[in-house]
Design a protein around this motif. Structure first.
Motif, PDB file in Angstrom:
ATOM      1  N   PHE A   1      -0.158  -2.847   8.959  1.00 40.75           N
ATOM      2  CA  PHE A   1       1.111  -3.439   8.522  1.00 40.75           C
ATOM      3  C   PHE A   1       1.430  -2.997   7.093  1.00 40.75           C
ATOM      4  O   PHE A   1       0.522  -2.784   6.285  1.00 40.75           O
TER       5      PHE A   1
ATOM      6  N   VAL B   1      -5.178   1.807   4.132  1.00 45.49           N
ATOM      7  CA  VAL B   1      -4.596   0.565   4.638  1.00 45.49           C
ATOM      8  C   VAL B   1      -5.697  -0.138   5.438  1.00 45.49           C
ATOM      9  O   VAL B   1      -6.750   0.449   5.693  1.00 45.49           O
ATOM     10  N   ASN B   2      -5.432  -1.382   5.800  1.00 46.07           N
ATOM     11  CA  ASN B   2      -6.386  -2.102   6.646  1.00 46.07           C
ATOM     12  C   ASN B   2      -5.903  -2.063   8.088  1.00 46.07           C
ATOM     13  O   ASN B   2      -4.821  -2.565   8.390  1.00 46.07           O
TER      14      ASN B   2
ATOM     15  N   SER C   1       5.602  -0.336  -4.247  1.00 43.24           N
ATOM     16  CA  SER C   1       5.595   0.986  -4.900  1.00 43.24           C
ATOM     17  C   SER C   1       6.808   1.255  -5.792  1.00 43.24           C
ATOM     18  O   SER C   1       6.947   2.360  -6.330  1.00 43.24           O
TER      19      SER C   1
ATOM     20  N   ASN D   1       0.424  13.036   0.912  1.00 41.02           N
ATOM     21  CA  ASN D   1       0.164  11.796   0.184  1.00 41.02           C
ATOM     22  C   ASN D   1      -0.817  10.958   1.022  1.00 41.02           C
ATOM     23  O   ASN D   1      -0.615  10.819   2.223  1.00 41.02           O
TER      24      ASN D   1
ATOM     25  N   ALA E   1       8.580   1.432   1.521  1.00 44.56           N
ATOM     26  CA  ALA E   1       7.650   2.099   0.604  1.00 44.56           C
ATOM     27  C   ALA E   1       7.616   3.610   0.908  1.00 44.56           C
ATOM     28  O   ALA E   1       8.070   4.042   1.964  1.00 44.56           O
ATOM     29  N   PRO E   2       7.061   4.397  -0.027  1.00 41.59           N
ATOM     30  CA  PRO E   2       7.023   5.850   0.190  1.00 41.59           C
ATOM     31  C   PRO E   2       6.440   6.260   1.543  1.00 41.59           C
ATOM     32  O   PRO E   2       6.976   7.135   2.218  1.00 41.59           O
ATOM     33  N   LYS E   3       5.347   5.602   1.957  1.00 42.86           N
ATOM     34  CA  LYS E   3       4.742   6.009   3.227  1.00 42.86           C
ATOM     35  C   LYS E   3       5.747   5.897   4.367  1.00 42.86           C
ATOM     36  O   LYS E   3       5.774   6.728   5.275  1.00 42.86           O
TER      37      LYS E   3
ATOM     38  N   ASN F   1       5.012  -2.355   4.031  1.00 50.47           N
ATOM     39  CA  ASN F   1       6.421  -2.498   3.662  1.00 50.47           C
ATOM     40  C   ASN F   1       7.182  -1.305   4.248  1.00 50.47           C
ATOM     41  O   ASN F   1       6.735  -0.165   4.137  1.00 50.47           O
TER      42      ASN F   1
HETATM   43  C1  LIG Z   1      -8.878  -1.046   1.150  1.00 49.00           C
HETATM   44  C2  LIG Z   1      -7.381  -1.066   0.990  1.00 49.00           C
HETATM   45  C3  LIG Z   1      -6.599  -1.626   1.983  1.00 49.00           C
HETATM   46  C4  LIG Z   1      -5.212  -1.625   1.875  1.00 49.00           C
HETATM   47  N1  LIG Z   1      -4.476  -2.135   2.907  1.00 49.00           N
HETATM   48  C5  LIG Z   1      -3.128  -2.005   2.885  1.00 49.00           C
HETATM   49  C6  LIG Z   1      -2.359  -2.383   4.031  1.00 49.00           C
HETATM   50  O1  LIG Z   1      -2.885  -2.815   5.071  1.00 49.00           O
HETATM   51  N2  LIG Z   1      -1.011  -2.223   3.956  1.00 49.00           N
HETATM   52  C7  LIG Z   1      -0.388  -1.718   2.840  1.00 49.00           C
HETATM   53  O2  LIG Z   1       0.839  -1.602   2.832  1.00 49.00           O
HETATM   54  N3  LIG Z   1      -1.093  -1.345   1.748  1.00 49.00           N
HETATM   55  C8  LIG Z   1      -2.441  -1.470   1.748  1.00 49.00           C
HETATM   56  N4  LIG Z   1      -3.187  -1.063   0.653  1.00 49.00           N
HETATM   57  C9  LIG Z   1      -2.456  -0.502  -0.521  1.00 49.00           C
HETATM   58  C10 LIG Z   1      -2.122   0.984  -0.236  1.00 49.00           C
HETATM   59  O3  LIG Z   1      -3.261   1.786  -0.427  1.00 49.00           O
HETATM   60  C11 LIG Z   1      -0.953   1.508  -1.087  1.00 49.00           C
HETATM   61  O4  LIG Z   1      -1.220   1.263  -2.451  1.00 49.00           O
HETATM   62  C12 LIG Z   1       0.388   0.864  -0.727  1.00 49.00           C
HETATM   63  O5  LIG Z   1       0.519   0.677   0.669  1.00 49.00           O
HETATM   64  C13 LIG Z   1       1.566   1.723  -1.221  1.00 49.00           C
HETATM   65  O6  LIG Z   1       1.512   2.986  -0.569  1.00 49.00           O
HETATM   66  P1  LIG Z   1       2.747   4.004  -0.552  1.00 49.00           P
HETATM   67  O7  LIG Z   1       3.311   4.012  -1.950  1.00 49.00           O
HETATM   68  O8  LIG Z   1       2.135   5.326  -0.184  1.00 49.00           O
HETATM   69  O9  LIG Z   1       3.730   3.538   0.483  1.00 49.00           O
HETATM   70  C14 LIG Z   1      -4.581  -1.081   0.716  1.00 49.00           C
HETATM   71  C15 LIG Z   1      -5.384  -0.538  -0.308  1.00 49.00           C
HETATM   72  C16 LIG Z   1      -6.753  -0.537  -0.166  1.00 49.00           C
HETATM   73  C17 LIG Z   1      -7.584   0.077  -1.266  1.00 49.00           C
END
Ligand SMILES: Cc1cc2nc3c(=O)[nH]c(=O)nc-3n(C[C@H](O)[C@H](O)[C@H](O)COP(=O)(O)O)c2cc1C
Length: 198
Positions: free
Chosen positions: A64, A51-52, A129, A47, A69-71, A66
């Motif tokens: 940073f 993230v930033n 998520s 998967n 969340a799945p990750k 949650n």
């Molecule tokens: C450019 C960009 C930066 C993002 N930064 C973060 C971040 O710093 N932390 C975060 O939890 N999700 C961030 N997201 C959202 C994640 O891509 C993702 O949708 C969310 O973390 C849920 O992931 P998961 O379901 O795999 O846990 C970002 C998305 C984009 C497109």
């Protein structure tokens, strides 16, 4: 932007900083966006998501998220990840393999209380998520949190992740297609360096 602290003086970390500075200088947008790939042991599935990245210190790369969340579930059962930058302004890809773990609670609390209350309201209000019946409900949850919750106390389900790479590949695209690929791989505490064919 990524904050660099206590710069690691080994070659792959120095090279990463050099490539970062060049991309920044070239006006790279979203320079801190990094793709993180994890392995879901239960589903036997890989998967990815962006993230930033907020910090790179003497060894850790920190972002940073949650913690429910799945990750997060994936990191807890399989702590090996891969991470990926692509900076189009300089045509550079950096691939990493790393081990990941949560940052300490004190670090999370300190970071959280210095963030904007708007960002914190989202971090507090969102069960990241999880399914929800409508986007309006997302807005309601957010506004309810903004009006009624302490926006400076970090909830226990939110915080940092720190990953420490043991493998870096620097890929530089050239118009000739003779792309340059250099690997630094940690072996017995030393960075083993080699070149890959394009
Ligand atoms: C450019 C960009 C930066 C993002 N930064 C973060 C971040 O710093 N932390 C975060 O939890 N999700 C961030 N997201 C959202 C994640 O891509 C993702 O949708 C969310 O973390 C849920 O992931 P998961 O379901 O795999 O846990 C970002 C998305 C984009 C497109």
């Amino acid at each position: 932007m990524i904050k660099f602290k206590n710069q690691n003086k080994t070659i792959p970390y120095l090279l990463l900083k050099e490539k970062y500075d060049e991309a920044l200088e070239a006006g790279q947008k979203n320079i801190e966006a990094i793709s993180i790939s994890s392995y879901d042991k239960n589903k036997n599935e890989v998967n990815s998501r962006f993230v930033n990245l907020k910090f790179i210190d003497s060894k850790n790369f920190i972002f940073f998220s949650n913690y429910n969340a799945p990750k997060s579930r994936e990191f807890s059962t399989h702590d090996q990840i891969s991470a990926l930058f692509f900076w189009s302004s300089t045509y550079v890809q950096i691939r990493m393999k790393a081990r990941i773990q949560k940052t300490p609670i004190e670090f999370n609390n300190e970071y959280f209380k210095n963030r904007s209350p708007d960002k914190n309201a989202l971090a507090i209000s969102s069960n990241q998520s999880e399914k929800i019946s409508s986007y309006d409900e997302v807005l309601d949850q957010y506004n309810e949190t903004k009006d009624n919750k302490d926006l400076y106390s970090c909830p226990d389900y939110w915080g940092g992740y720190a990953f420490v790479p043991y493998y870096f590949e620097f890929w530089e695209g050239h118009s000739s297609r003779l792309n340059k690929r250099e690997v630094y791989e940690l072996q017995n505490n030393d960075w083993n360096h080699y070149i890959l064919q394009p």
